[in-house]
Design an enzyme around this catalytic site. Structure first.
Site, PDB file in Angstrom:
ATOM      1  N   ASP A   9      25.561  39.479  34.224  1.00 27.12           N
ATOM      2  CA  ASP A   9      25.340  40.846  33.757  1.00 27.12           C
ATOM      3  C   ASP A   9      26.734  41.453  33.577  1.00 27.12           C
ATOM      4  O   ASP A   9      27.729  40.934  34.098  1.00 27.12           O
ATOM      5  CB  ASP A   9      24.544  41.590  34.834  1.00 27.12           C
ATOM      6  CG  ASP A   9      24.605  43.094  34.659  1.00 27.12           C
ATOM      7  OD1 ASP A   9      24.295  43.568  33.551  1.00 27.12           O
ATOM      8  OD2 ASP A   9      25.002  43.787  35.623  1.00 27.12           O
ATOM      9  N   ASP A  11      27.622  45.497  33.170  1.00 27.64           N
ATOM     10  CA  ASP A  11      27.852  46.770  33.873  1.00 27.64           C
ATOM     11  C   ASP A  11      27.386  46.699  35.322  1.00 27.64           C
ATOM     12  O   ASP A  11      26.226  46.437  35.587  1.00 27.64           O
ATOM     13  CB  ASP A  11      27.126  47.904  33.144  1.00 27.64           C
ATOM     14  CG  ASP A  11      27.752  48.195  31.791  1.00 27.64           C
ATOM     15  OD1 ASP A  11      27.026  48.147  30.780  1.00 27.64           O
ATOM     16  OD2 ASP A  11      28.969  48.424  31.730  1.00 27.64           O
ATOM     17  N   GLU A  18      30.041  52.252  35.680  1.00 26.49           N
ATOM     18  CA  GLU A  18      29.160  53.386  35.402  1.00 26.49           C
ATOM     19  C   GLU A  18      29.837  54.745  35.517  1.00 26.49           C
ATOM     20  O   GLU A  18      29.425  55.701  34.849  1.00 26.49           O
ATOM     21  CB  GLU A  18      27.875  53.328  36.251  1.00 26.49           C
ATOM     22  CG  GLU A  18      26.966  52.165  35.922  1.00 26.49           C
ATOM     23  CD  GLU A  18      26.430  52.154  34.478  1.00 26.49           C
ATOM     24  OE1 GLU A  18      26.594  53.146  33.748  1.00 26.49           O
ATOM     25  OE2 GLU A  18      25.872  51.120  34.086  1.00 26.49           O
ATOM     26  N   LYS A  53      21.128  54.907  24.773  1.00 27.06           N
ATOM     27  CA  LYS A  53      20.309  55.715  23.848  1.00 27.06           C
ATOM     28  C   LYS A  53      18.988  56.120  24.511  1.00 27.06           C
ATOM     29  O   LYS A  53      18.565  57.276  24.470  1.00 27.06           O
ATOM     30  CB  LYS A  53      20.038  54.912  22.568  1.00 27.06           C
ATOM     31  CG  LYS A  53      21.245  54.657  21.716  1.00 27.06           C
ATOM     32  CD  LYS A  53      20.910  54.051  20.357  1.00 27.06           C
ATOM     33  CE  LYS A  53      20.432  52.627  20.461  1.00 27.06           C
ATOM     34  NZ  LYS A  53      21.517  51.709  20.900  1.00 27.06           N
ATOM     35  N   THR A 123      24.218  46.771  27.674  1.00 25.16           N
ATOM     36  CA  THR A 123      25.195  47.616  26.978  1.00 25.16           C
ATOM     37  C   THR A 123      25.464  47.095  25.565  1.00 25.16           C
ATOM     38  O   THR A 123      24.917  46.096  25.127  1.00 25.16           O
ATOM     39  CB  THR A 123      26.490  47.746  27.796  1.00 25.16           C
ATOM     40  OG1 THR A 123      27.245  48.840  27.276  1.00 25.16           O
ATOM     41  CG2 THR A 123      27.331  46.485  27.744  1.00 25.16           C
ATOM     42  N   ASP A 182      23.618  43.289  39.395  1.00 28.90           N
ATOM     43  CA  ASP A 182      24.014  44.354  40.346  1.00 28.90           C
ATOM     44  C   ASP A 182      22.886  45.313  40.669  1.00 28.90           C
ATOM     45  O   ASP A 182      23.040  46.172  41.541  1.00 28.90           O
ATOM     46  CB  ASP A 182      25.168  45.177  39.742  1.00 28.90           C
ATOM     47  CG  ASP A 182      24.670  46.047  38.589  1.00 28.90           C
ATOM     48  OD1 ASP A 182      24.709  47.290  38.739  1.00 28.90           O
ATOM     49  OD2 ASP A 182      24.217  45.490  37.585  1.00 28.90           O
TER      50      ASP A 182
HETATM   51  C1  XBP Z   1      23.775  48.791  32.214  1.00 33.89           C
HETATM   52  C2  XBP Z   1      23.100  49.761  31.340  1.00 33.89           C
HETATM   53  C3  XBP Z   1      23.841  50.300  30.142  1.00 33.89           C
HETATM   54  C4  XBP Z   1      25.046  51.123  30.592  1.00 33.89           C
HETATM   55  C5  XBP Z   1      25.530  52.045  29.496  1.00 33.89           C
HETATM   56  O1  XBP Z   1      23.872  47.615  31.465  1.00 33.89           O
HETATM   57  O2  XBP Z   1      21.940  50.070  31.559  1.00 33.89           O
HETATM   58  O3  XBP Z   1      22.934  51.136  29.464  1.00 33.89           O
HETATM   59  O4  XBP Z   1      24.655  51.955  31.691  1.00 33.89           O
HETATM   60  O5  XBP Z   1      25.861  51.287  28.337  1.00 33.89           O
HETATM   61  P1  XBP Z   1      23.923  46.143  32.218  1.00 33.89           P
HETATM   62  P2  XBP Z   1      25.224  51.697  26.909  1.00 33.89           P
HETATM   63  O6  XBP Z   1      22.651  45.435  31.777  1.00 33.89           O
HETATM   64  O7  XBP Z   1      25.174  45.488  31.715  1.00 33.89           O
HETATM   65  O8  XBP Z   1      23.961  46.386  33.720  1.00 33.89           O
HETATM   66  O9  XBP Z   1      25.437  53.187  26.749  1.00 33.89           O
HETATM   67  O10 XBP Z   1      25.996  50.866  25.902  1.00 33.89           O
HETATM   68  O11 XBP Z   1      23.772  51.307  27.004  1.00 33.89           O
HETATM   69 MG    MG Z   2      24.220  45.857  35.555  1.00 29.04          MG
END
Ligand code: XBP
Ligand code: MG
Length: 260
Positions: A9, A11, A18, A53, A123, A182
């Site tokens: 993953d 983020d 975040e 979004k 993301t 995470d």
């Molecule tokens: C975490 C998310 C993403 C980010 C924001 O992604 O839910 O939406 O918070 O990025 P991950 P965007 O699956 O990597 O943990 O605004 O590009 O969505």
């Molecule tokens: Mg994540």
């Protein structure tokens, strides 16, 4: 070693991103003349909604305004999110985000051992490119045989689609791979794809239900920041390396076979 690939993953797992995302959202709202401010407590709640979004649209739905005004605001979400993404990428490019403990070490270990690497994230591709480029270097994107981002699939996490797509692009079976996540959303997505999953929560996902994870540890550990005694005992070493990950993968595969 049966382990064929690690699927990361982004983020919260590769880096604790975040806070940078939250600041980019707030900067975009201010630039658009919207008196919205997502403080940390509100953002932690909004993180239950995967996808920037979708998160903005969900927030609009909570506002005490009439449906016509909500519809007008929802029409602005794509432009708002595009501006937010640009602002986030700038923050990352300026070094505001660093890799989490042990990520660089494990990536190097996997590359040296011929264990393939992949990314499965909610993301945006621009954010992945910015983060990998700023933390591992411009050529590092090529280290990841598959990079599946949120908008490439119909349903974001906790749907397993990003992980299923990554497995398909890798041409590998879930039981030969391990996912690193995470959050509860990410864990459910990886488990839904049949993947043995290691979870390293952040403060944003500290209260998440992580039932089903093969291992939950605060970070992956490295020479500068080893795991503490209790976690090191569970891993069998001060850092989570390929040998321990292979043991987890085997345990997951055996447990799955025992249910058949
Ligand atoms: C975490 C998310 C993403 C980010 C924001 O992604 O839910 O939406 O918070 O990025 P991950 P965007 O699956 O990597 O943990 O605004 O590009 O969505
Ligand atoms: Mg994540």
């Amino acid at each position: 070693m049966r382990l064929k690939a690690l699927i990361f993953d982004v983020d919260g797992t590769l880096a604790d991103t975040e806070e940078a995302h939250r600041n980019a959202f707030n900067d975009a709202f201010a630039a658009a003349g919207l008196a919205w401010h997502w403080n940390a407590a509100l953002y932690q709640d909004l993180l239950r909604v995967a996808g920037g979004k979708e998160r903005i649209a969900h927030f609009i739905g909570t506002l005490p305004i009439d449906e016509a005004e909500k519809a007008r605001l929802r029409a602005r979400v794509p432009a708002l999110h595009a501006d937010k993404t640009q602002r986030y990428a700038q923050r990352v490019a300026h070094g505001q985000v660093v890799l989490r403990t042990g990520i660089a070490r494990l990536v190097t270990e996997a590359r040296m051992a011929g264990v393939r690497l992949a990314l499965a994230t909610t993301t945006s591709p621009q954010n992945v490119d910015a983060l990998i480029g700023a933390t591992l270097g411009a050529g590092a994107l090529d280290w990841f045989a598959s990079r599946v981002c949120g908008d490439a699939v119909a349903a974001k996490k906790p749907s397993p689609e990003v992980y299923l797509r990554a497995l398909s692009e890798l041409g590998l079976r879930a039981q030969d791979c391990v996912a690193l996540e995470d959050s509860a959303n990410g864990l459910r997505a990886a488990l839904g794809a049949g993947l043995c999953t290691v979870v390293t929560p952040t403060q944003w996902s500290a209260g998440d239900d992580l039932a089903g994870a093969a291992l939950v540890i605060p970070h992956l550990g490295d020479a500068q920041c080893p795991l503490d005694g209790r976690d090191a005992a569970r891993v069998g070493a001060p850092c989570l390396g390929l040998a321990a990950i292979e043991r987890l993968r085997t345990e997951c595969a055996n447990a799955l076979e025992a249910t058949i």
